[in-house]
Design a protein around this motif. Structure first.
Motif, PDB file in Angstrom:
ATOM      1  N   ILE A 155      17.782  35.456  55.265  1.00 56.95           N
ATOM      2  CA  ILE A 155      18.855  35.597  54.278  1.00 56.95           C
ATOM      3  C   ILE A 155      20.229  35.678  54.932  1.00 56.95           C
ATOM      4  O   ILE A 155      21.235  35.327  54.327  1.00 56.95           O
ATOM      5  CB  ILE A 155      18.611  36.823  53.380  1.00 56.95           C
ATOM      6  CG1 ILE A 155      19.548  36.810  52.170  1.00 56.95           C
ATOM      7  CG2 ILE A 155      18.735  38.130  54.184  1.00 56.95           C
ATOM      8  CD1 ILE A 155      19.212  37.831  51.115  1.00 56.95           C
ATOM      9  N   GLY A 156      20.296  36.131  56.179  1.00 54.86           N
ATOM     10  CA  GLY A 156      21.568  36.175  56.888  1.00 54.86           C
ATOM     11  C   GLY A 156      22.611  36.984  56.145  1.00 54.86           C
ATOM     12  O   GLY A 156      22.362  38.086  55.664  1.00 54.86           O
ATOM     13  N   THR A 157      23.805  36.423  56.011  1.00 46.37           N
ATOM     14  CA  THR A 157      24.905  37.105  55.328  1.00 46.37           C
ATOM     15  C   THR A 157      24.874  36.902  53.822  1.00 46.37           C
ATOM     16  O   THR A 157      25.797  37.301  53.121  1.00 46.37           O
ATOM     17  CB  THR A 157      26.255  36.628  55.887  1.00 46.37           C
ATOM     18  OG1 THR A 157      26.364  35.203  55.704  1.00 46.37           O
ATOM     19  CG2 THR A 157      26.379  36.961  57.368  1.00 46.37           C
ATOM     20  N   GLY A 158      23.834  36.257  53.321  1.00 46.99           N
ATOM     21  CA  GLY A 158      23.648  36.111  51.876  1.00 46.99           C
ATOM     22  C   GLY A 158      24.447  35.021  51.199  1.00 46.99           C
ATOM     23  O   GLY A 158      24.804  35.175  50.022  1.00 46.99           O
ATOM     24  N   PRO A 159      24.709  33.858  51.843  1.00 49.99           N
ATOM     25  CA  PRO A 159      25.521  32.837  51.188  1.00 49.99           C
ATOM     26  C   PRO A 159      24.867  32.195  49.973  1.00 49.99           C
ATOM     27  O   PRO A 159      25.552  31.594  49.151  1.00 49.99           O
ATOM     28  CB  PRO A 159      25.738  31.802  52.298  1.00 49.99           C
ATOM     29  CG  PRO A 159      24.551  31.960  53.186  1.00 49.99           C
ATOM     30  CD  PRO A 159      24.253  33.428  53.186  1.00 49.99           C
ATOM     31  N   ASN A 160      23.539  32.308  49.837  1.00 49.88           N
ATOM     32  CA  ASN A 160      22.853  31.685  48.700  1.00 49.88           C
ATOM     33  C   ASN A 160      22.784  32.574  47.471  1.00 49.88           C
ATOM     34  O   ASN A 160      22.469  32.098  46.377  1.00 49.88           O
ATOM     35  CB  ASN A 160      21.420  31.300  49.096  1.00 49.88           C
ATOM     36  CG  ASN A 160      21.376  30.242  50.178  1.00 49.88           C
ATOM     37  OD1 ASN A 160      22.186  29.319  50.197  1.00 49.88           O
ATOM     38  ND2 ASN A 160      20.442  30.384  51.098  1.00 49.88           N
ATOM     39  N   LEU A 161      23.063  33.853  47.616  1.00 50.67           N
ATOM     40  CA  LEU A 161      22.866  34.779  46.508  1.00 50.67           C
ATOM     41  C   LEU A 161      23.716  34.423  45.290  1.00 50.67           C
ATOM     42  O   LEU A 161      23.300  34.635  44.151  1.00 50.67           O
ATOM     43  CB  LEU A 161      23.171  36.203  46.967  1.00 50.67           C
ATOM     44  CG  LEU A 161      22.138  36.817  47.917  1.00 50.67           C
ATOM     45  CD1 LEU A 161      22.673  38.112  48.527  1.00 50.67           C
ATOM     46  CD2 LEU A 161      20.821  37.069  47.209  1.00 50.67           C
ATOM     47  N   LYS A 162      24.878  33.873  45.521  1.00 50.80           N
ATOM     48  CA  LYS A 162      25.762  33.554  44.390  1.00 50.80           C
ATOM     49  C   LYS A 162      25.175  32.489  43.479  1.00 50.80           C
ATOM     50  O   LYS A 162      25.608  32.354  42.323  1.00 50.80           O
ATOM     51  CB  LYS A 162      27.123  33.082  44.904  1.00 50.80           C
ATOM     52  CG  LYS A 162      27.066  31.810  45.741  1.00 50.80           C
ATOM     53  CD  LYS A 162      28.426  31.474  46.317  1.00 50.80           C
ATOM     54  CE  LYS A 162      28.375  30.240  47.214  1.00 50.80           C
ATOM     55  NZ  LYS A 162      29.681  29.953  47.841  1.00 50.80           N
ATOM     56  N   ASP A 176      15.390  39.090  57.377  1.00 51.75           N
ATOM     57  CA  ASP A 176      16.136  38.469  58.458  1.00 51.75           C
ATOM     58  C   ASP A 176      15.824  39.231  59.740  1.00 51.75           C
ATOM     59  O   ASP A 176      15.709  40.468  59.713  1.00 51.75           O
ATOM     60  CB  ASP A 176      17.641  38.513  58.182  1.00 51.75           C
ATOM     61  CG  ASP A 176      18.419  37.548  59.067  1.00 51.75           C
ATOM     62  OD1 ASP A 176      18.785  36.466  58.583  1.00 51.75           O
ATOM     63  OD2 ASP A 176      18.651  37.876  60.261  1.00 51.75           O
ATOM     64  N   PRO A 177      15.685  38.548  60.880  1.00 46.96           N
ATOM     65  CA  PRO A 177      15.397  39.258  62.126  1.00 46.96           C
ATOM     66  C   PRO A 177      16.564  40.068  62.668  1.00 46.96           C
ATOM     67  O   PRO A 177      16.360  40.981  63.465  1.00 46.96           O
ATOM     68  CB  PRO A 177      14.996  38.142  63.098  1.00 46.96           C
ATOM     69  CG  PRO A 177      15.589  36.903  62.527  1.00 46.96           C
ATOM     70  CD  PRO A 177      15.581  37.093  61.043  1.00 46.96           C
ATOM     71  N   ASN A 178      17.789  39.745  62.252  1.00 43.63           N
ATOM     72  CA  ASN A 178      18.968  40.495  62.711  1.00 43.63           C
ATOM     73  C   ASN A 178      19.267  41.606  61.711  1.00 43.63           C
ATOM     74  O   ASN A 178      19.721  41.359  60.596  1.00 43.63           O
ATOM     75  CB  ASN A 178      20.169  39.563  62.840  1.00 43.63           C
ATOM     76  CG  ASN A 178      21.392  40.247  63.432  1.00 43.63           C
ATOM     77  OD1 ASN A 178      21.500  41.469  63.430  1.00 43.63           O
ATOM     78  ND2 ASN A 178      22.322  39.457  63.936  1.00 43.63           N
ATOM     79  N   ARG A 179      19.039  42.841  62.113  1.00 43.26           N
ATOM     80  CA  ARG A 179      19.200  43.974  61.202  1.00 43.26           C
ATOM     81  C   ARG A 179      20.649  44.169  60.762  1.00 43.26           C
ATOM     82  O   ARG A 179      20.904  44.800  59.723  1.00 43.26           O
ATOM     83  CB  ARG A 179      18.675  45.255  61.860  1.00 43.26           C
ATOM     84  CG  ARG A 179      19.424  45.678  63.109  1.00 43.26           C
ATOM     85  CD  ARG A 179      18.704  46.811  63.839  1.00 43.26           C
ATOM     86  NE  ARG A 179      19.389  47.259  65.048  1.00 43.26           N
ATOM     87  CZ  ARG A 179      19.304  46.653  66.215  1.00 43.26           C
ATOM     88  NH1 ARG A 179      18.566  45.546  66.338  1.00 43.26           N
ATOM     89  NH2 ARG A 179      19.934  47.123  67.270  1.00 43.26           N
ATOM     90  N   PHE A 201      16.406  44.611  51.526  1.00 43.36           N
ATOM     91  CA  PHE A 201      16.542  43.893  52.795  1.00 43.36           C
ATOM     92  C   PHE A 201      15.564  44.500  53.784  1.00 43.36           C
ATOM     93  O   PHE A 201      15.421  45.721  53.860  1.00 43.36           O
ATOM     94  CB  PHE A 201      17.964  44.011  53.332  1.00 43.36           C
ATOM     95  CG  PHE A 201      18.191  43.334  54.665  1.00 43.36           C
ATOM     96  CD1 PHE A 201      18.785  42.078  54.734  1.00 43.36           C
ATOM     97  CD2 PHE A 201      17.807  43.950  55.853  1.00 43.36           C
ATOM     98  CE1 PHE A 201      19.003  41.455  55.956  1.00 43.36           C
ATOM     99  CE2 PHE A 201      18.017  43.334  57.080  1.00 43.36           C
ATOM    100  CZ  PHE A 201      18.612  42.081  57.136  1.00 43.36           C
ATOM    101  N   GLU A 202      14.882  43.641  54.551  1.00 41.42           N
ATOM    102  CA  GLU A 202      13.989  44.137  55.600  1.00 41.42           C
ATOM    103  C   GLU A 202      14.108  43.248  56.826  1.00 41.42           C
ATOM    104  O   GLU A 202      14.189  42.020  56.719  1.00 41.42           O
ATOM    105  CB  GLU A 202      12.539  44.143  55.109  1.00 41.42           C
ATOM    106  CG  GLU A 202      11.519  44.557  56.158  1.00 41.42           C
ATOM    107  CD  GLU A 202      11.644  46.037  56.559  1.00 41.42           C
ATOM    108  OE1 GLU A 202      11.018  46.430  57.569  1.00 41.42           O
ATOM    109  OE2 GLU A 202      12.362  46.781  55.867  1.00 41.42           O
ATOM    110  N   GLN A 203      14.142  43.861  57.990  1.00 39.72           N
ATOM    111  CA  GLN A 203      14.163  43.110  59.241  1.00 39.72           C
ATOM    112  C   GLN A 203      12.770  42.540  59.478  1.00 39.72           C
ATOM    113  O   GLN A 203      11.795  43.275  59.629  1.00 39.72           O
ATOM    114  CB  GLN A 203      14.577  44.011  60.393  1.00 39.72           C
ATOM    115  CG  GLN A 203      14.806  43.251  61.702  1.00 39.72           C
ATOM    116  CD  GLN A 203      15.152  44.184  62.847  1.00 39.72           C
ATOM    117  OE1 GLN A 203      14.981  45.403  62.749  1.00 39.72           O
ATOM    118  NE2 GLN A 203      15.627  43.627  63.944  1.00 39.72           N
TER     119      GLN A 203
END
Length: 321
Positions: A155-162, A176-179, A201-203
């Motif tokens: 999901i990263g920084t969430g650009p698709n949520l919108k 996402d692997p980056n917590r 959110f879960e790593q």
């Protein structure tokens, strides 16, 4: 703010959805009307869109999902990112195999490094997201109001949520692997109008998803399979967590056509790209993996983006279980 659940395996099991999501048919760059699951026959197809010839000059990778921007990766690599010893989970949020897979594929790193990468990706992806917005809008348009439980891998920084998170009652689980991506994803969820009580959110990595079998209506993944360790295992996990009739929405960059100058350059630069851009591969034929993953049907389109000259072409579409 932490939205991690002590029992993520049961989060999507509560208040289960009984209605199956519709099947969307993508053809020739557009999404047609909703088709009935029962009437839909298995199909696999690839439709070529007119190539976008703007910006054909090769330049440093401007997109390979949040976490894999070339400029940020080069800087981070020059700083010799510190890797901490892998450690076991405290056992209160996920089973050991999920944590073990995460630690093996994405070893724990110091907070400042993870934060640097997350912040860089939040700031540098805007041109890419602006250009691909039209394609994403086509994919997500018919999901509004038709999917209650959505998982987004990488999901990263969430650009698709919108594109989908403002639907009343929708529940979204992002991994996402980056917590350090969590706070950016939370901000994106709030901006999209998603109640934070409906977001988790879960790593985790795509190869070991901390969810029960058949627990979500839709899985979303954009620019994720370029850098997973095992593409086929990630796709098996996508199928496992999808309900019967569920949808997998994807956008991925793939290798250019054999014999082209771009494909030649990708072959030369691929080892360097993997080193500098968090294991991102330039030469994967991800559409072939998706088509062969055993989905009941797969609809795929191709597009070229001027903001992603080296990371071209893109495939985008929908697979249904």
């Amino acid at each position: 703010m932490s939205l991690r659940s002590p029992n993520l395996y049961s989060w999507f099991s509560s208040n289960p959805t009984t209605a199956k999501p519709p099947i969307l048919t993508v053809s020739g760059g557009a999404i047609s009307s909703v088709a009935c699951n029962a009437a839909r026959k298995s199909s696999k197809s690839v439709h070529d869109l007119p190539a976008n010839t703007a910006g054909t000059g090769i330049r440093c990778c401007p997109c390979c999902f949040p976490r894999r921007h070339c400029l940020g990766a080069v800087i981070a690599t020059c700083l010799s990112p510190p890797i901490l010893p892998s450690s076991a989970s405290d056992g209160d949020s996920a089973p050991q195999d999920h944590i073990a897979m995460l630690n093996r594929i994405h070893p724990p790193r110091l907070d400042w490094y993870e934060e640097f990468y997350a912040s860089a990706m939040d700031k540098t992806m805007k041109p890419y997201e602006a250009e691909i917005a039209g394609y994403k809008s086509l994919l997500f348009a018919n999901l509004i109001g038709k999917a209650d439980k959505i998982l987004e891998i990488g999901i990263g920084t969430g650009p698709n949520l919108k594109y989908y998170a403002d639907c009343p009652g929708v529940e979204v689980f992002g991994v996402d692997p980056n917590r350090k991506m969590e706070k950016y994803a939370v901000a994106a969820a709030e901006a999209a109008g998603l109640p934070l009580s409906n977001f988790r959110f879960e790593q985790a990595v795509a190869e070991a998803l901390p969810l029960n079998d058949a627990s979500v209506d839709v899985v979303v993944g954009t620019l994720v399979l370029c850098s997973v360790e095992d593409v086929d295992q990630a796709l098996r996990e996508v199928k496992r967590v999808l309900k019967p009739g569920g949808l997998y929405i994807f956008v991925e960059h793939v290798a250019a056509k054999d014999g082209t100058i771009l494909r030649f350059l990708q072959g030369i630069l691929d080892p360097l790209q993997q080193t500098l851009a968090d294991r991102c591969h330039l030469t994967r034929n991800t559409a072939t993996n998706i088509a062969g993953a055993g989905f009941a049907g797969v609809d795929v389109n191709r597009a070229n983006l001027s903001t992603a000259s080296l990371i071209n072409p893109h495939v985008y579409g929908i697979a249904y279980k």
